[in-house]
Scaffold this motif. Structure first.
Motif, mmCIF file in Angstrom:
data_model
loop_
_atom_site.group_PDB
_atom_site.id
_atom_site.type_symbol
_atom_site.label_atom_id
_atom_site.label_comp_id
_atom_site.label_asym_id
_atom_site.label_seq_id
_atom_site.Cartn_x
_atom_site.Cartn_y
_atom_site.Cartn_z
ATOM 1 N N UNK A 4 61.184 74.240 42.087
ATOM 2 C CA UNK A 4 61.770 74.801 40.868
ATOM 3 C C UNK A 4 60.711 74.821 39.775
ATOM 4 N N UNK A 5 60.338 76.033 39.352
ATOM 5 C CA UNK A 5 59.358 76.175 38.280
ATOM 6 C C UNK A 5 60.072 76.113 36.927
ATOM 7 N N UNK A 6 59.535 75.349 36.019
ATOM 8 C CA UNK A 6 60.149 75.158 34.708
ATOM 9 C C UNK A 6 59.303 75.826 33.628
ATOM 10 N N UNK A 7 59.939 76.277 32.541
ATOM 11 C CA UNK A 7 61.310 75.981 32.120
ATOM 12 C C UNK A 7 62.378 76.973 32.587
ATOM 13 N N UNK A 8 61.995 78.164 33.129
ATOM 14 C CA UNK A 8 63.001 79.194 33.391
ATOM 15 C C UNK A 8 63.122 79.600 34.854
ATOM 16 N N UNK A 9 62.299 79.088 35.733
ATOM 17 C CA UNK A 9 62.322 79.507 37.116
ATOM 18 C C UNK A 9 61.030 80.221 37.472
ATOM 19 N N UNK A 10 60.896 80.699 38.693
ATOM 20 C CA UNK A 10 61.921 80.820 39.731
ATOM 21 C C UNK A 10 62.142 79.529 40.506
ATOM 22 N N UNK A 11 63.136 79.550 41.390
ATOM 23 C CA UNK A 11 63.407 78.440 42.294
ATOM 24 C C UNK A 11 63.341 78.963 43.715
ATOM 25 N N UNK A 12 62.381 78.443 44.485
ATOM 26 C CA UNK A 12 62.189 78.870 45.875
ATOM 27 C C UNK A 12 62.658 77.770 46.813
ATOM 28 N N UNK A 13 63.438 78.151 47.813
ATOM 29 C CA UNK A 13 63.968 77.193 48.781
ATOM 30 C C UNK A 13 63.356 77.473 50.148
ATOM 31 N N UNK A 14 62.823 76.426 50.765
ATOM 32 C CA UNK A 14 62.201 76.534 52.077
ATOM 33 C C UNK A 14 62.887 75.568 53.044
ATOM 34 N N UNK A 15 62.994 75.973 54.298
ATOM 35 C CA UNK A 15 63.394 75.029 55.335
ATOM 36 C C UNK A 15 62.137 74.344 55.856
ATOM 37 N N UNK A 16 62.270 73.104 56.286
ATOM 38 C CA UNK A 16 61.153 72.323 56.824
ATOM 39 C C UNK A 16 61.442 71.982 58.279
ATOM 40 N N UNK A 17 60.394 71.978 59.085
ATOM 41 C CA UNK A 17 60.536 71.578 60.480
ATOM 42 C C UNK A 17 59.204 71.024 60.971
ATOM 43 N N UNK A 18 59.265 70.280 62.063
ATOM 44 C CA UNK A 18 58.076 69.732 62.731
ATOM 45 C C UNK A 18 57.190 68.943 61.776
ATOM 46 N N UNK A 19 57.815 68.144 60.914
ATOM 47 C CA UNK A 19 57.044 67.326 59.967
ATOM 48 C C UNK A 19 56.376 66.173 60.702
ATOM 49 N N UNK A 20 55.073 66.015 60.489
ATOM 50 C CA UNK A 20 54.292 64.931 61.085
ATOM 51 C C UNK A 20 53.663 64.127 59.948
ATOM 52 N N UNK A 21 53.945 62.831 59.915
ATOM 53 C CA UNK A 21 53.424 61.976 58.855
ATOM 54 C C UNK A 21 51.930 61.706 59.054
ATOM 55 N N UNK A 25 53.388 70.205 58.460
ATOM 56 C CA UNK A 25 54.767 70.645 58.665
ATOM 57 C C UNK A 25 54.833 72.161 58.623
ATOM 58 N N UNK A 26 55.987 72.692 59.019
ATOM 59 C CA UNK A 26 56.244 74.131 59.003
ATOM 60 C C UNK A 26 57.306 74.429 57.946
ATOM 61 N N UNK A 27 57.121 75.541 57.244
ATOM 62 C CA UNK A 27 58.050 75.965 56.205
ATOM 63 C C UNK A 27 58.533 77.376 56.500
ATOM 64 N N UNK A 28 59.757 77.663 56.072
ATOM 65 C CA UNK A 28 60.256 79.040 56.146
ATOM 66 C C UNK A 28 61.088 79.331 54.907
ATOM 67 N N UNK A 29 60.718 80.386 54.214
ATOM 68 C CA UNK A 29 61.428 80.774 52.996
ATOM 69 C C UNK A 29 62.814 81.296 53.347
ATOM 70 N N UNK A 30 63.839 80.819 52.620
ATOM 71 C CA UNK A 30 65.157 81.418 52.833
ATOM 72 C C UNK A 30 65.822 81.877 51.542
ATOM 73 N N UNK A 31 65.215 81.574 50.359
ATOM 74 C CA UNK A 31 65.825 82.089 49.130
ATOM 75 C C UNK A 31 64.882 81.915 47.947
ATOM 76 N N UNK A 32 64.917 82.913 47.050
ATOM 77 C CA UNK A 32 64.258 82.808 45.744
ATOM 78 C C UNK A 32 65.282 83.205 44.687
ATOM 79 N N UNK A 33 65.483 82.334 43.700
ATOM 80 C CA UNK A 33 66.407 82.619 42.607
ATOM 81 C C UNK A 33 65.643 82.707 41.293
ATOM 82 N N UNK A 75 69.828 86.218 42.349
ATOM 83 C CA UNK A 75 69.077 86.031 43.585
ATOM 84 C C UNK A 75 68.030 87.138 43.688
ATOM 85 N N UNK A 76 66.767 86.751 43.687
ATOM 86 C CA UNK A 76 65.690 87.727 43.834
ATOM 87 C C UNK A 76 65.524 88.151 45.294
#
Length: 293
Positions: free
Chosen positions: A152-169, A252-260, A272-273
């Protein structure tokens, strides 16, 4: 402070409204110009204000034809000042998620981690704004595994949502090196479309400008709309021009699923952008981040 935030928000919405009107006029002028160049009759919807549009076209040049976008203002000061990133988790995080966020904190220079506790989203966003935080990162989990990352970028956005998978510490990476704290160089691979450039900006401005002597590299590599995150250091091989890469994790792997077009506290009201639709990832024609537009 609340009055100032409300005033700034009204100004931002007003700029967006003006921008929408300017885009509509620019599109009508483009259609008129195209009809004149092709020698075709004018579209019906342009005949009522043809004179005004022709007059406006006479004074247009390359700069005036380019309409500004509210997204131009979101990162207007990026690179001038270093970003200030705040990291937190969902409620009641597991020990694995806490460890993952600690490692993320080492990835982003000038970042801080805050325990979520009983804070709600509105309180988090308000606290970040009051402390001049530029980006809020929220990490979610499923059964102890990190499965979502929200920027979430401040003060006004945007907000990008990503899914995470295969995270390796970090402690699971085979070639583990000491974590460097210098500002990293960034590599972005296959972010060629307009949406790809948008995602690139959201991720790029989480990091400050690096120095030339920095030996730390962070890579965001897009392949079939999955973004692979890798973290390396490099050094020249003695007596050779070759460079040796050493992975320091995490990965890790990321996949974008939404930008607001808004912040986290405006989940219900923000426009919703872009959003990943059902079956969008089943067609080769839908490679959204790297297909040329």
């Amino acid at each position: 402070m609340l009055r100032r935030q409300a005033r700034l928000r009204r100004e931002y919405l007003y700029r967006k409204q003006i921008e929408d009107k300017a885009k509509t006029i620019a599109e009508r002028k483009r259609k008129l110009k195209q009809a004149i160049e092709d020698g075709k009759s004018l579209p019906t919807e342009l005949r009522s204000d043809e004179k005004e549009l022709r007059k406006a076209l006479e004074y247009d040049d390359a700069e005036t034809e380019a309409t500004r976008d509210h997204r131009d203002d979101e990162y207007a000061w990026a690179g001038v000042e270093d970003p200030k990133v705040m990291l937190t988790t969902s409620h009641n995080p597991s020990s694995k998620l806490k460890q993952f966020v600690k490692e993320l904190k080492l990835i982003f220079p000038n970042s801080q981690r805050i325990n979520r506790g009983n804070y709600v989203i509105n309180e988090l966003v308000s606290a970040c704004r009051a402390n001049h935080v530029t980006d809020l990162i929220l990490v979610h989990e499923h059964r102890g595994n990190p499965d979502a990352l929200i920027v979430c970028h401040l003060p006004y956005g945007p907000t990008a949502s990503f899914s995470l998978s295969a995270a390796v510490m970090r402690h699971d990476v085979e070639m583990k090196e000491t974590m460097s704290q210098v500002n990293p160089h960034l590599i972005f691979h296959d972010f060629n479309s307009k949406l790809g450039e948008r995602v690139k900006s959201i991720l790029k401005y989480l990091f400050p400008v690096p120095k030339e002597q920095s030996k730390r590299v962070i890579t965001f590599a897009n392949q079939e709309d999955y973004i692979s995150f890798r973290h390396h250091t490099y050094a020249k091989v003695a007596g050779s021009k070759d460079v040796e890469l050493k992975e320091i994790g995490p990965r890790f792997e990321m996949k974008l699923f939404e930008i607001k077009l808004g912040t986290l506290d405006q989940a219900e009201t923000a426009d919703v952008e872009w959003r990943l639709r059902p079956y969008m990832n089943t067609s080769k024609k839908r490679r959204i981040l790297n297909e040329e537009t």
